[in-house]
Scaffold this active site. Structure first.
Site, PDB file in Angstrom:
ATOM      1  N   TYR A 200       0.805  -1.224   0.000  1.00 17.38           N
ATOM      2  CA  TYR A 200       0.000   0.000   0.000  1.00 17.38           C
ATOM      3  C   TYR A 200       0.838   1.274   0.000  1.00 17.38           C
ATOM      4  O   TYR A 200       0.283   2.363   0.018  1.00 17.38           O
ATOM      5  CB  TYR A 200      -0.956  -0.012   1.208  1.00 17.38           C
ATOM      6  CG  TYR A 200      -2.128  -0.949   1.000  1.00 17.38           C
ATOM      7  CD1 TYR A 200      -1.914  -2.290   0.727  1.00 17.38           C
ATOM      8  CD2 TYR A 200      -3.433  -0.495   1.079  1.00 17.38           C
ATOM      9  CE1 TYR A 200      -2.958  -3.155   0.527  1.00 17.38           C
ATOM     10  CE2 TYR A 200      -4.496  -1.361   0.881  1.00 17.38           C
ATOM     11  CZ  TYR A 200      -4.256  -2.684   0.611  1.00 17.38           C
ATOM     12  OH  TYR A 200      -5.313  -3.549   0.410  1.00 17.38           O
TER      13      TYR A 200
ATOM     14  N   LYS B 135       3.441 -15.073   3.959  1.00 16.69           N
ATOM     15  CA  LYS B 135       3.763 -15.874   2.768  1.00 16.69           C
ATOM     16  C   LYS B 135       5.288 -15.949   2.671  1.00 16.69           C
ATOM     17  O   LYS B 135       5.881 -15.697   1.610  1.00 16.69           O
ATOM     18  CB  LYS B 135       3.127 -15.196   1.527  1.00 16.69           C
ATOM     19  CG  LYS B 135       3.145 -16.027   0.268  1.00 16.69           C
ATOM     20  CD  LYS B 135       2.120 -17.142   0.240  1.00 16.69           C
ATOM     21  CE  LYS B 135       2.310 -18.022  -0.975  1.00 16.69           C
ATOM     22  NZ  LYS B 135       1.489 -19.243  -0.949  1.00 16.69           N
TER      23      LYS B 135
ATOM     24  N   ASP C 236      -2.562 -18.408   2.423  1.00 13.45           N
ATOM     25  CA  ASP C 236      -3.555 -19.153   1.629  1.00 13.45           C
ATOM     26  C   ASP C 236      -4.206 -20.256   2.463  1.00 13.45           C
ATOM     27  O   ASP C 236      -5.416 -20.451   2.419  1.00 13.45           O
ATOM     28  CB  ASP C 236      -2.978 -19.696   0.313  1.00 13.45           C
ATOM     29  CG  ASP C 236      -1.497 -20.021   0.360  1.00 13.45           C
ATOM     30  OD1 ASP C 236      -0.824 -19.587   1.302  1.00 13.45           O
ATOM     31  OD2 ASP C 236      -1.021 -20.727  -0.539  1.00 13.45           O
TER      32      ASP C 236
ATOM     33  N   ASP D 102      -6.190  -6.652   4.757  1.00 13.68           N
ATOM     34  CA  ASP D 102      -7.335  -6.050   4.072  1.00 13.68           C
ATOM     35  C   ASP D 102      -8.230  -7.146   3.486  1.00 13.68           C
ATOM     36  O   ASP D 102      -9.457  -7.131   3.640  1.00 13.68           O
ATOM     37  CB  ASP D 102      -6.816  -5.143   2.945  1.00 13.68           C
ATOM     38  CG  ASP D 102      -7.833  -4.097   2.536  1.00 13.68           C
ATOM     39  OD1 ASP D 102      -8.876  -3.988   3.209  1.00 13.68           O
ATOM     40  OD2 ASP D 102      -7.584  -3.397   1.541  1.00 13.68           O
TER      41      ASP D 102
END
Ligand code: NAD
Length: 336
Positions: free
Chosen positions: A123, A170, A203, A227
């Site tokens: 972001y 991740k 995930d 988010d």
């Protein structure tokens, strides 16, 4: 007397913001609201996305109740929300996701608080067009930014008797950025021996969230993952109309719902104001008005859980105004 900035915002923003204001006032609290606006409506009215008075009001009052803002495409900032979070270093985005009894959802006992890093990650908006066929985006993760949100999550867990903090990442693919975030979480977790620490690849977390959400208590993660899972979690508890949020920095707090300006239902008086009302409750807790916060929460729970009325998104028939009137009636009744 409190001085609080109210930003009504765009789309359903004014509907849910003025409703929340009325409900907060029904508790008898004395607030001097400084109403200033930013976003699409402000741009259309006076050609400015964020007028100077918005900054002045935020800096003076330090407490903000904010409706969602539409950033007009192609003008000014990428996102006014992202800009405000960055400008005031509101690094901690706290989003409690909680089931209300009586809602039509397969999940009954969801009680998850998401701590989303609010100023870094993808972001930061550093994008580059290399050529017609290739574009790059930069993900920024710093040790300082990681540590302060991870501490915020653990401190919250400790204060609220939560047993577990889960870090979502991740790091198997993003070795440096997510790897550093994960590593800092591992180190900080050692300072909280009474809180279980869990690591989960993002995930897998999505799959776990939609199969067995009650295994999670506090989740801490980076900006984009936070988010995305916020909206996913909203789907577990009745939708976007149900999830509040707080953006907290060193000395400024901006309280707003997870949802956006919902242009598809704007002006129809059918928006569910619960998410912003719950954000208002978080704001009252933040300023120490815990009894008034509880008064509103009790009224809201009594109405939803006893099926005394719901807005359309929850399968009910009440308009935004009718739903608000029911809450106000109960607050006044319970106050005396
Ligand atoms: P959205 O959250 O506005 O709407 C998604 C869906 O959820 C829509 O069908 C909408 O009708 C429904 N919904 C949302 N809130 C609801 C409520 N309170 N009651 C009933 N239904 C509700 O997401 P979007 O359509 O992707 O975004 C619309 C605009 O909002 C965009 O311009 C986006 O940039 C902006 N946005 C702003 C914020 C913010 O100000 N914090 C956050 C997210 C999106």
């Amino acid at each position: 007397m409190y001085n609080i900035t109210l930003i009504p915002g765009d789309g359903i923003g004014p509907e849910v913001a003025y409703t929340t204001k009325k409900i907060i006032e029904a508790t008898g609290i004395k607030i001097n609201w400084d109403i200033v606006n930013a976003g699409k409506t402000s741009y259309e009215e006076n050609g400015v996305l964020v007028p100077q008075c918005v900054y002045e009001s935020i800096e003076k009052n330090k407490i903000v109740l904010k409706g969602p803002i539409t950033t007009p495409i192609g003008s000014g900032f990428r996102s006014i929300n992202v800009m405000l979070r960055k400008k005031y270093d509101l690094y901690s985005n706290i989003r409690p996701v909680k089931s209300f009894k009586g809602l039509n959802s397969p999940f009954k006992n969801v009680d998850i608080t998401i701590f989303r890093e609010n100023t870094e990650g993808l972001y930061v908006g550093i994008e580059e067009k290399i050529n017609e066929n290739e574009c790059h985006a930069k993900k920024i993760i710093t040790k300082k930014g990681s540590r302060r949100i991870i501490y915020a999550a653990f401190e919250y867990a400790k204060k609220n008797n939560k047993k577990k903090v889960t870090v979502a990442h991740k790091a198997n693919i993003l070795k440096f950025t997510d790897g550093m975030f994960l590593n800092e979480a591992r180190k900080i977790s050692l300072e909280f021996p009474n809180i279980e620490f869990e690591e989960m690849i993002i995930d897998n977390m999505c799959m776990q969230l939609v199969s067995n959400p009650s295994q999670f208590e506090v989740i801490v993660t980076m900006n984009l993952y936070g988010d995305i899972i916020s909206d996913l979690c909203a789907g577990l508890v009745g939708g976007l109309g149900m999830v509040p949020g707080a953006n907290i920095g060193k000395d400024i707090g901006v309280f707003e719902a997870v949802h956006g300006s919902a242009p598809d239902i704007a002006g129809a008086n059918i928006a569910n104001p619960t998410a912003l009302i719950l954000s208002g409750i978080m704001m009252l807790d933040y300023i120490g008005e815990v009894d008034r916060a509880k008064l509103i929460l009790n009224a809201l729970q009594e109405i939803i859980e006893n099926d005394l009325g719901k807005t359309k998104d929850l399968g009910g028939f009440l308009s935004t105004d009718e739903f608000a009137e029911k809450i106000i009636e109960l607050i006044k009744l319970n106050k005396n």
